[in-house]
Motif scaffolding. Sequence first.
Motif, PDB file in Angstrom:
ATOM      1  N   GLN A  55       0.833  -1.204   0.000  1.00  0.00           N
ATOM      2  CA  GLN A  55       0.000   0.000   0.000  1.00  0.00           C
ATOM      3  C   GLN A  55       0.871   1.259   0.000  1.00  0.00           C
ATOM      4  O   GLN A  55       0.638   2.190  -0.778  1.00  0.00           O
ATOM      5  N   PHE A  85      -5.891   2.321  -3.467  1.00  0.00           N
ATOM      6  CA  PHE A  85      -4.886   1.597  -2.691  1.00  0.00           C
ATOM      7  C   PHE A  85      -5.396   1.252  -1.294  1.00  0.00           C
ATOM      8  O   PHE A  85      -4.618   1.120  -0.354  1.00  0.00           O
ATOM      9  N   LYS A 116      -6.741  -1.105   1.670  1.00  0.00           N
ATOM     10  CA  LYS A 116      -6.347  -2.472   2.032  1.00  0.00           C
ATOM     11  C   LYS A 116      -7.365  -3.479   1.517  1.00  0.00           C
ATOM     12  O   LYS A 116      -6.994  -4.577   1.112  1.00  0.00           O
TER      13      LYS A 116
END
Length: 85
Positions: free
Chosen positions: A43, A71, A73
């Motif tokens: 990330q 981006f 999680k």
Amino acid sequence: MLPNVAHSGSVIVSGNLRQRNSKLKMKNINIQKVTIDNIDQLQKIGRQTFFETFASGNTEENMIKYLEEGFSKEKLTAELNDKQR
């Protein structure tokens, strides 16, 4: 020596950079398949790379939105778990 980490697709490349005469040269390259255990690193690298590449051509609002959504999680986890990738 400076630590270096980069990613491409679902692979993380790490190694040590050595600076010599204003040029950086990588030694000891380590290539690993990315797993869920690497999600924080993936990330961070993804966001940083995207920002450095596209920030100058986008508004701050668009960048913030994409960096949070593109981006997240949850999204990265889904992409890593996608067996067709």
